[in-house]
Write an enzyme that holds these catalytic residues in place. Structure first.
Site, short mmCIF file in Angstrom:
data_model
loop_
_atom_site.label_atom_id
_atom_site.label_comp_id
_atom_site.label_asym_id
_atom_site.label_seq_id
_atom_site.Cartn_x
_atom_site.Cartn_y
_atom_site.Cartn_z
N TYR A 104 -16.47 -47.14 114.92
CA TYR A 104 -17.05 -45.92 115.47
C TYR A 104 -18.04 -45.38 114.45
CZ TYR A 104 -17.39 -41.08 117.20
OH TYR A 104 -17.85 -39.86 117.66
N ASP A 126 -21.07 -47.89 106.87
CA ASP A 126 -20.67 -46.56 107.30
C ASP A 126 -19.40 -46.21 106.53
OD1 ASP A 126 -19.71 -44.30 108.49
OD2 ASP A 126 -19.98 -44.99 110.55
N LYS A 133 -17.33 -36.41 105.98
CA LYS A 133 -15.95 -35.99 105.70
C LYS A 133 -15.75 -35.47 104.27
CE LYS A 133 -14.34 -38.92 109.44
NZ LYS A 133 -13.77 -38.21 110.57
N1 PMP Z 1 -18.57 -42.84 111.16
C1 PMP Z 1 -17.25 -42.99 110.99
C2 PMP Z 1 -16.74 -44.21 110.30
C3 PMP Z 1 -16.37 -42.00 111.43
O1 PMP Z 1 -15.05 -42.17 111.25
C4 PMP Z 1 -16.88 -40.84 112.05
C5 PMP Z 1 -15.97 -39.73 112.56
N2 PMP Z 1 -14.66 -39.97 112.63
C6 PMP Z 1 -18.26 -40.75 112.21
C7 PMP Z 1 -19.08 -41.76 111.75
C8 PMP Z 1 -18.87 -39.53 112.85
O2 PMP Z 1 -18.72 -38.43 112.05
P1 PMP Z 1 -18.77 -36.94 112.67
O3 PMP Z 1 -17.56 -36.80 113.53
O4 PMP Z 1 -18.77 -36.06 111.47
O5 PMP Z 1 -20.02 -36.84 113.46
#
Ligand code: PMP
Length: 439
Positions: free
Chosen positions: A144, A239, A267
């Site tokens: 994701y 990511d 995060k």
């Molecule tokens: N990349 C990863 C690996 C994530 O786990 C997340 C959110 N869980 C995101 C991108 C998106 O981040 P946000 O919810 O702050 O938009």
């Protein structure tokens, strides 16, 4: 344990917020509960509207590696707020944050702050496309990367939880530029790149997949992607929104010793406030406006409250021995959980690396999206409910990680393992050996 006030608020919320929540997985639908509404939290404890206390393993979905309301983080935010909440001109704090990120993350020469992980990945992809002049994107099933149009293809997190393969509203013309390949299948990636490598702007990957539960990269997978990117001139994007600053000071790239071209962060970098960032090689980053012509901007980007919370967090986790202490706690917890499952006689595939992990109800190893989707989600739902009753708050989905913070003390971990032993007995009673997926 009564949760009347949470239920009442949820009913009210459902009238005026779609599904009653501002992010889908929070709804608890997948595990057959209505959401817990929080009032306060300290350390590893979350307190709900009805006054119930939970040992929290969600930690706001990853940012709270120090636990809730860490005094140094709260003091930094308070101090910043007293001076002004946003200026719309640069501040010293932004330079300090950029310096800190460049200092900590091995592959980052330059960095740009945004407001969420989604913004970070969307911007990194635009940059990769602008830099290479190519359109195509390779991602991996079950990873994701936020909810940008190009990335909502065979995604993990809420889409896996709710069984949504893609999303209406994403034009087919955009989605067709994204190819999603099986995670951990390097051969498939090689053969696809042999066909279309010249058109691939970027390969984006979670170096540890943490949105289909937790799935570790097989030996050679990330190295292989690095080589493929070099061979075809595609931009390799890690990511690290979850893994950044968590698996090591410099994230997964430091732990595995593999350097991407661009890194997405989120995060932890915001210490619980809304922050994301993307950064990487200077030669690529200099294509961003106003240095270059790839456009991305943000009214509140680099916000002083967010920078203060983030910097305070990074300064603490940069102290000597921080990750070693977290690893000790996490190893202890995972070992005792595995032993509990074994002693009760329920098959659980426990994947863990550092302070993230996931116990899949499966007797098969879980190493990709297909095997993750094969785990027994009904068993997880019952386990979740039984843990909640015993004052432990887990992610309300089989396809999310548990997060351990330095605020989890031995006693909290032991109490959780005791609760898990009892909850697993309930799972065994209902599903017997059926939580073992038949081969
Ligand atoms: N990349 C990863 C690996 C994530 O786990 C997340 C959110 N869980 C995101 C991108 C998106 O981040 P946000 O919810 O702050 O938009």
């Amino acid at each position: 344990m009564k949760r009347d006030l949470s239920k009442q608020l949820y009913e009210e919320a459902c009238q005026i917020i779609p599904g009653g929540v501002n992010s889908p997985v929070r709804s608890g639908r997948a595990v057959g509960v209505t959401p817990v509404f929080a009032t306060t939290a300290r350390g590893c404890r979350l307190i709900d509207e009805d006054g119930n206390q939970y040992i929290d393993y969600v930690g706001s979905w990853g940012p709270l590696i120090l636990g809730h309301a860490h005094p140094e983080v709260v003091a930094a935010v308070r101090h910043a707020a007293e001076n002004g909440t946003s200026y719309g001109v640069p501040t010293r704090l932004e330079v300090a944050m950029a310096q800190k990120v460049v200092d900590m993350v091995p592959s980052i020469d330059m960095v740009r702050m945004v407001n969420s992980g989604t913004e970070a990945t969307m911007s990194a992809i635009r940059l990769a496309r602008g830099y290479t002049g190519r359109k195509k994107l390779i991602k991996f099933d079950g990873c994701y990367h936020g909810h940008g149009d190009s990335l909502l293809v065979k995604s993990g997190s809420g889409l896996a939880t709710l069984g949504i393969p893609g999303s209406p509203g994403v034009p087919e013309e955009i989605a067709r530029h994204t190819l999603s390949l099986p995670y951990n299948d390097l051969e498939e990636a090689v053969s696809v790149m042999e066909r279309i490598g010249q058109d691939v702007a970027a390969i984006i990957v979670e170096p540890v997949a943490a949105n289909m539960g937790v799935v570790l990269p097989k030996a050679g997978f990330l190295e292989g992607l690095r080589k493929l990117s070099d061979q075809y001139g595609s931009v390799l994007i890690f990511d690290e929104v979850i893994t950044g600053f968590r698996l090591a000071r410099g994230g997964a790239q430091e732990l595995f010793g593999i350097l991407p071209d661009l890194t997405c962060l989120g995060k932890i970098i915001g210490g619980g406030l809304p922050v994301g960032a993307y950064g990487g090689k200077k030669a690529i980053m200099m294509h961003m406006a106003p240095a270059g012509d790839v456009y991305q901007a943000g009214t509140l980007s680099g916000n002083p409250l967010a920078m203060s919370a983030g910097l305070a967090t990074l300064n603490i986790l940069d102290r000597k021995g921080f990750h070693e202490e977290l690893e000790k706690k996490s190893e202890y917890f995972a070992r005792n959980l595995s032993e509990a499952a074994e002693s009760v006689g329920v098959a659980v595939a426990l994947n863990r690396i550092g302070s993230i992990g996931c116990g899949f109800f499966s007797s098969d190893p879980i190493d990709d999206f297909t095997s993750a989707l094969g785990s027994n989600t009904q068993a997880y739902a019952l386990f979740f409910q039984e843990m909640l009753k015993r004052g432990v708050y887990l992610a309300p989905s089989q396809f999310e990680a548990f997060f351990i913070s330095v605020a989890h003390e031995r006693d909290d971990l032991d109490r959780t393992v005791q609760a898990a032993t009892e909850a697993l007995q309930q799972v065994r009673e209902k599903f017997g050996v059926s939580s073992r997926k038949k081969r």
